[in-house]
Design an enzyme around this catalytic site. Structure first.
Site, short mmCIF file in Angstrom:
data_model
loop_
_atom_site.label_atom_id
_atom_site.label_comp_id
_atom_site.label_asym_id
_atom_site.label_seq_id
_atom_site.Cartn_x
_atom_site.Cartn_y
_atom_site.Cartn_z
N ASP A 151 0.82 -1.22 0.00
CA ASP A 151 0.00 0.00 0.00
C ASP A 151 0.86 1.27 0.00
O ASP A 151 0.68 2.16 0.84
CB ASP A 151 -0.93 0.02 1.22
CG ASP A 151 -1.69 -1.27 1.40
OD1 ASP A 151 -2.14 -1.83 0.39
OD2 ASP A 151 -1.82 -1.73 2.55
N GLU B 258 -11.41 1.27 -3.11
CA GLU B 258 -10.67 1.63 -1.90
C GLU B 258 -9.38 2.37 -2.30
O GLU B 258 -9.16 2.68 -3.46
CB GLU B 258 -10.32 0.36 -1.11
CG GLU B 258 -9.50 -0.64 -1.90
CD GLU B 258 -9.28 -1.96 -1.17
OE1 GLU B 258 -9.39 -1.99 0.06
OE2 GLU B 258 -8.98 -2.96 -1.86
#
Length: 562
Positions: A14, A187
């Site tokens: 991420d 997301e």
């Protein structure tokens, strides 16, 4: 120079990338591992150094009792108004209809800190990021969670204005700006303003082999005003099953001083067992989700495109204005525990290393036995990431257990339910012995197996130290022991490395997002606090080691496969 992907190998997922002056920074997720949020730095996008573990006290982060793969999800690093801003999420529930979470903000004038005490922002959804508009206004952009069973749980991307005067959100301004595509699971939002247009980068498809990143744009920040790029997605490996990199998606955009553009995203490098199809299952990503960087160009219609196509490339041209950055050639580590603080490569689970776990310094690491390796509250374990497919790790330990309930040794660990280790313990005859145990699969906390129970090697009475070694060879690994550090004896047990991967665990229950670690542990669930002393730890990456080159220190015929 060329960028060799992945640039941050082994569980560095991420990525949130920014540039301040001539230096690039990447912040990555750490989940239940402590300290929280790793930041790497580079001036060339090729060579990276770990420069800060931000959340390094319980005042900054308290994850005691957090579930596996809870904790720190998708931190967002930005720079504005002369300081760094870091948004991070602490997820307290990972399964079921609810995702109880808290989003925090901390700031610092320098990357090294001090970082401010985290400020609670909200709990609307995870993957929150902070957008600094060019008019001085700031907005929190985040995935939005919906617990209702008759709605999709990923309820679009919410934008909420942030008031810098009182450092609070203005919830009355909250609005959904993007609902995602039919792929769902939208997301990981990052918002940018480029040439008077707003560009929203979002991940979809779940952080597995269906993962992708899509880009949408709008002239304003009004509700549902963003239009998805044609000829997308921006990046994905869903339709490139044979590419070296897989799972690319969630990430962030950055520009160079010279005006070039790059995109940092998570990725994975799955492998297969010899008997498995190359496509189904697509593979086992034991190094976890890593960070890769792709070059970006803009097409004639003003949309960003990945150079080489949306599947990305393993080798990518470095920026023309790159400044050579000195960094180690690999991630090998030798630690003789000479200082009173752990090396920055070491991690603990959920809480920091304290005197309750043990002490380090003066040439030894002392661990005080606490709960089992399945414990999510009190555990004496320090571990570091697997960052190569081929490596050896070894240690030297002195331990006198009271009973079979006391154990100390070397562990390969994924989470509370998937791990193995080689350790010293005591048998029913009162003798100190060596055992290999593995916990995996089946029930929610896994099923435990003692592999040497019928022929556990007895440690001679005059032996003060026992040496342990793990030889890891991509798809499998095995443990050795020695009584002198020179003559190694195989345990005869070979274990499937796939068990220590996201892909294996997620196939059994829930979503899991970390990667394999190797480390040192002491257990004494009797409560008598048996103490183990570790003399050193050595982790040596083997580079281009190949299984067929004859350099194994053992033969497969000597081992039992499990």
């Amino acid at each position: 120079m060329q960028i060799q992907n992945p640039v941050l190998p082994g569980f560095n997922s991420d990525p949130s990338i920014i540039r301040v002056g001539d230096t690039y920074y990447i912040a990555t997720s750490t989940f239940e591992w402590f300290p929280g949020v790793r930041i790497h730095a580079s001036k060339d996008l090729v060579h990276w150094n770990l420069v800060k573990n931000v959340l390094n006290t319980t005042q900054m982060l308290d994850m005691k009792g957090n579930p596996s793969s809870g904790g720190i999800w998708a931190p967002d690093l930005s720079y504005a108004d002369g300081k760094f801003w870091l948004i991070f999420t602490d997820v307290k529930i990972t399964d079921g209809n609810f995702k109880d979470m808290k989003n925090y903000l901390t700031t610092s004038e320098t990357i090294e800190g001090p970082w401010s005490e985290p400020l609670l922002v909200n709990g609307v959804g995870f993957d929150a990021s902070l957008f600094h508009d060019d008019d001085g206004r700031k907005y929190l952009v985040q995935q939005t969670w919906d617990h209702r069973e008759y709605h999709h749980p990923f309820d679009g991307i919410t934008l909420t204005e942030f008031n810098t005067e009182n450092m609070k959100l203005k919830p009355e301004t909250a609005r959904t700006i993007f609902g995602g595509t039919e792929v769902k699971l939208v997301e990981g939002p990052h918002l940018y303003k480029i040439n008077d247009e707003y560009f929203l980068f979002t991940a979809e498809g779940g952080t597995i082999f269906t993962h992708q990143e899509v880009v949408s744009r709008s002239k304003s920040l009004e509700a549902m005003s963003f239009v998805v790029e044609p000829k997308g997605p921006f990046v994905t490996n869903f339709d490139t099953p044979n590419a070296y990199l897989q799972k690319q998606g969630h990430g962030a955009l950055v520009s160079t001083p010279g005006g070039e553009w790059y995109y940092a995203s998570l990725s994975a490098r799955p492998w297969h067992h010899e008997q498995e199809s190359a496509n189904d299952p697509r593979g086992w990503s034991t190094l976890g989700r890593e960070t890769s960087i792709q070059k970006v160009v803009w097409d004639d219609d003003g949309w960003p495109r990945i150079v080489g196509g949306h599947g990305g490339q393993t080798l990518v041209a470095a920026p023309e204005d790159a400044i050579l950055t000195e960094a180690p050639s690999d991630h090998s580590q030798h630690d003789e525990f000479n200082t009173d603080k752990l090396d920055s490569n070491w991690n603990t689970l959920r809480v920091p290393f304290t005197e309750k776990m043990g002490v380090t310094g003066h040439g030894k690491l002392t661990l005080i036995g606490q709960g089992s390796l399945a414990n999510t509250f009190d555990l004496s374990l320090i571990a570091r990431r697997w960052q190569a497919f081929y490596f050896d790790a070894e240690t030297k330990v002195k331990f006198q257990p009271y009973s079979y309930q006391a154990m100390a040794g070397l562990t390969n660990y994924y989470n509370h339910s998937h791990w193995s280790w080689v350790f010293v313990t005591k048998n029913d005859d009162g003798q100190n012995v060596i055992e290999v145990g593995e916990n995996k699969g089946g029930l929610r906390n896994g099923t435990y197996t003692s592999y040497l129970r019928d022929n556990a090697p007895i440690i001679p009475d005059d032996t003060e130290y026992v040496y342990f070694k793990s030889e890891n060879r991509k798809s499998f690994y095995t443990y050795f022991y020695s009584f002198d550090g020179a003559h190694w004896i195989t345990t005869g047990v070979i274990l499937d490395a796939a068990v220590l991967s996201d892909d294996y665990v997620v196939g059994e229950y829930g979503g899991f997002f970390t990667g394999a670690f190797i480390g040192l542990a002491a257990v004494d669930y009797s409560g008598y606090k048996s103490t183990a002393e570790f003399d050193y730890f050595d982790y040596k990456e083997l580079g281009d080691f190949k299984e067929t080159d004859g350099s194994f220190s053992w033969r497969k015929s000597e081992l039992r496969f499990y």
